[in-house]
Design a protein around this motif. Structure first.
Motif, PDB file in Angstrom:
ATOM      1  N   LEU A   1       0.821  -1.207   0.000  1.00 48.35           N
ATOM      2  CA  LEU A   1       0.000   0.000   0.000  1.00 48.35           C
ATOM      3  C   LEU A   1       0.857   1.259   0.000  1.00 48.35           C
ATOM      4  O   LEU A   1       0.583   2.217  -0.722  1.00 48.35           O
ATOM      5  CB  LEU A   1      -0.933  -0.006   1.208  1.00 48.35           C
ATOM      6  CG  LEU A   1      -2.026  -1.062   1.243  1.00 48.35           C
ATOM      7  CD1 LEU A   1      -2.754  -1.039   2.576  1.00 48.35           C
ATOM      8  CD2 LEU A   1      -3.011  -0.850   0.100  1.00 48.35           C
ATOM      9  N   VAL A   2       1.890   1.263   0.830  1.00 49.41           N
ATOM     10  CA  VAL A   2       2.762   2.442   0.918  1.00 49.41           C
ATOM     11  C   VAL A   2       3.473   2.673  -0.407  1.00 49.41           C
ATOM     12  O   VAL A   2       3.542   3.812  -0.904  1.00 49.41           O
ATOM     13  CB  VAL A   2       3.771   2.275   2.068  1.00 49.41           C
ATOM     14  CG1 VAL A   2       4.801   3.407   2.052  1.00 49.41           C
ATOM     15  CG2 VAL A   2       3.048   2.254   3.411  1.00 49.41           C
ATOM     16  N   ASP A   3       3.993   1.627  -0.994  1.00 49.40           N
ATOM     17  CA  ASP A   3       4.681   1.764  -2.279  1.00 49.40           C
ATOM     18  C   ASP A   3       3.721   2.250  -3.360  1.00 49.40           C
ATOM     19  O   ASP A   3       4.078   3.095  -4.203  1.00 49.40           O
ATOM     20  CB  ASP A   3       5.298   0.431  -2.694  1.00 49.40           C
ATOM     21  CG  ASP A   3       6.442  -0.002  -1.779  1.00 49.40           C
ATOM     22  OD1 ASP A   3       6.937   0.843  -1.012  1.00 49.40           O
ATOM     23  OD2 ASP A   3       6.816  -1.191  -1.830  1.00 49.40           O
ATOM     24  N   ALA A   4       2.511   1.726  -3.348  1.00 49.66           N
ATOM     25  CA  ALA A   4       1.519   2.146  -4.337  1.00 49.66           C
ATOM     26  C   ALA A   4       1.121   3.602  -4.130  1.00 49.66           C
ATOM     27  O   ALA A   4       0.937   4.348  -5.103  1.00 49.66           O
ATOM     28  CB  ALA A   4       0.287   1.253  -4.262  1.00 49.66           C
ATOM     29  N   ALA A   5       0.983   4.017  -2.877  1.00 49.83           N
ATOM     30  CA  ALA A   5       0.631   5.410  -2.594  1.00 49.83           C
ATOM     31  C   ALA A   5       1.718   6.360  -3.072  1.00 49.83           C
ATOM     32  O   ALA A   5       1.439   7.424  -3.636  1.00 49.83           O
ATOM     33  CB  ALA A   5       0.388   5.586  -1.095  1.00 49.83           C
ATOM     34  N   GLU A   6       2.971   5.974  -2.848  1.00 43.41           N
ATOM     35  CA  GLU A   6       4.096   6.786  -3.324  1.00 43.41           C
ATOM     36  C   GLU A   6       4.062   6.907  -4.847  1.00 43.41           C
ATOM     37  O   GLU A   6       4.206   7.997  -5.416  1.00 43.41           O
ATOM     38  CB  GLU A   6       5.408   6.145  -2.867  1.00 43.41           C
ATOM     39  CG  GLU A   6       6.658   6.653  -3.566  1.00 43.41           C
ATOM     40  CD  GLU A   6       7.362   7.763  -2.810  1.00 43.41           C
ATOM     41  OE1 GLU A   6       8.498   8.106  -3.184  1.00 43.41           O
ATOM     42  OE2 GLU A   6       6.781   8.316  -1.866  1.00 43.41           O
ATOM     43  N   ALA A   7       3.852   5.785  -5.530  1.00 41.57           N
ATOM     44  CA  ALA A   7       3.867   5.781  -6.986  1.00 41.57           C
ATOM     45  C   ALA A   7       2.665   6.498  -7.580  1.00 41.57           C
ATOM     46  O   ALA A   7       2.762   7.119  -8.647  1.00 41.57           O
ATOM     47  CB  ALA A   7       3.920   4.337  -7.500  1.00 41.57           C
ATOM     48  N   ALA A   8       1.522   6.420  -6.905  1.00 44.37           N
ATOM     49  CA  ALA A   8       0.283   6.970  -7.463  1.00 44.37           C
ATOM     50  C   ALA A   8       0.113   8.459  -7.211  1.00 44.37           C
ATOM     51  O   ALA A   8      -0.784   9.081  -7.776  1.00 44.37           O
ATOM     52  CB  ALA A   8      -0.916   6.218  -6.884  1.00 44.37           C
ATOM     53  N   GLY A   9       0.924   9.032  -6.354  1.00 38.98           N
ATOM     54  CA  GLY A   9       0.824  10.472  -6.124  1.00 38.98           C
ATOM     55  C   GLY A   9       0.112  10.873  -4.856  1.00 38.98           C
ATOM     56  O   GLY A   9      -0.279  12.032  -4.713  1.00 38.98           O
ATOM     57  N   PHE A  10      -0.068   9.936  -3.918  1.00 37.77           N
ATOM     58  CA  PHE A  10      -0.600  10.319  -2.613  1.00 37.77           C
ATOM     59  C   PHE A  10       0.335  11.347  -1.983  1.00 37.77           C
ATOM     60  O   PHE A  10       1.555  11.313  -2.178  1.00 37.77           O
ATOM     61  CB  PHE A  10      -0.706   9.098  -1.699  1.00 37.77           C
ATOM     62  CG  PHE A  10      -1.993   8.334  -1.823  1.00 37.77           C
ATOM     63  CD1 PHE A  10      -2.724   7.990  -0.699  1.00 37.77           C
ATOM     64  CD2 PHE A  10      -2.477   7.934  -3.073  1.00 37.77           C
ATOM     65  CE1 PHE A  10      -3.905   7.268  -0.794  1.00 37.77           C
ATOM     66  CE2 PHE A  10      -3.646   7.213  -3.185  1.00 37.77           C
ATOM     67  CZ  PHE A  10      -4.385   6.885  -2.046  1.00 37.77           C
TER      68      PHE A  10
END
Length: 344
Positions: A21-30
């Motif tokens: 989740l953290v990696d995805a949030a970083e990549a997605a622009g959270f």
């Protein structure tokens, strides 16, 4: 509208997909990732561990409980995380409630607003590192000179120079006096069970704080991060039904019958009768019946649920109501990306 990922606090075991989740949030622009604590996992270690592979997202506590650490210890945690993350820490603080403060931490809960004000003042002294930290009390006297004191306490400055003297401090606040104080002394408000319908009331509380002498911020540079379930679905009814037990838990079970801040929030929304009934059933152990009492509106008023167009409209409604960040829970990386695609 900014988006923050709420990892929350752990249940019986650590979550299995947090790094994803953290990696995805970083990549997605959270914009940020937050971790919480109750009486199990702490709020700082997950941010340091799972945030170590990130480079951009801010890392915040939502919230670190005041009674879990002395103000100077908390400042050390924030100072350390800020260095390790290259200046991306957000220190989110909250008083919790009397059941946790007195039952788990063994500390008095009385005067939560005064304690918060004093706590924040000491943290800011540590981070400023302009002089040895002193505080007359009454809640956190430094140096300590009370019962059992040796009289040898010495005012100190942190050995480690803080990376930033102005690490943002956000406060979790629910009542009018606490929200007003948050606007006065903090850099942001961590709002739970935010209702856009009540925005004029929140504005009144916030404006009172902004108008006080010495207020740190104005509305132009103050952040409002509202915890909000964002669920994209074509079956709104099923999603609402699934969330009713959680609402019943916080209204009926997360606080003492005599003092439950979450219940007070919903009572201010106009659900006094439902709150009373949910609390009675929950205390009797009739949790399913308590969830059945929760009306649909009690869920949808504080969450954004619907198809893609309905969610977009909901996000605009929350933004128009003054929210600068939606703090959302996600189950997997696909949901992280889905929310970004729809919100942005």
């Amino acid at each position: 509208m900014k988006i923050g990922l709420q990892l929350g606090y752990w249940g019986a075991q650590p979550p299995t997909r947090a790094q994803e989740l953290v990696d995805a949030a970083e990549a997605a622009g959270f914009d940020a990732v937050f971790a919480a604590e109750s009486w199990g996992s702490d709020a700082f270690t997950p941010l340091a561990w799972w945030g170590s592979g990130t480079e951009r997202v801010r890392l915040g506590t939502s919230v670190a409980q005041l009674s879990a650490r002395t103000p100077t210890s908390c400042a050390m945690h924030a100072l350390t995380l800020d260095h390790l993350s290259g200046g991306r820490a957000i220190l989110g603080l909250g008083v919790s409630g009397p059941q946790v403060v007195e039952g788990w931490y063994g500390q008095p809960f009385a005067k939560p607003l005064a304690r918060t004000r004093e706590y924040v003042s000491i943290v800011r002294q540590v981070l400023a590192r302009e002089a040895p930290v002193v505080n007359p009390g009454p809640h956190y006297p430094l140096p300590y000179d009370g019962p059992g004191s040796t009289g040898l306490g010495k005012p100190l400055k942190p050995i480690t120079h803080p990376l930033r003297a102005d690490i943002p401090i956000w406060l979790g606040a629910e009542g009018p006096k606490n929200v007003a104080m948050t606007a006065e002394i903090a850099d942001g408000w961590l709002a739970i069970y935010y209702s856009p319908r009540l925005a004029p009331l929140y504005d009144k509380w916030l404006d009172e704080g902004f108008a006080r002498a010495g207020a740190r911020r104005s509305r132009d540079d103050f952040e409002i991060a509202a915890t909000c379930q964002v669920i994209v679905t074509d079956d709104t009814a099923a999603a609402v039904a699934a969330l009713k037990p959680v609402t019943a838990l916080y209204v009926g079970g997360m606080g003492a019958p005599e003092l439950n801040f979450h219940a007070q929030v919903y009572s201010r929304m106009g659900y006094e009768r439902e709150v009373e009934e949910i609390g009675r059933l929950f205390r009797d152990g009739r949790k399913d019946e308590a969830a059945a009492v929760v009306p649909d509106e009690m869920v949808t008023e504080t969450m954004i649920i619907g198809d893609a167009d309905e969610v977009r409209a909901g996000v605009r409604r929350w933004e128009d109501a003054g929210v600068t960040m939606l703090l959302v829970n996600c189950h997997d990386a696909d949901q992280v990306r889905q929310i970004v695609d729809i919100v942005r």
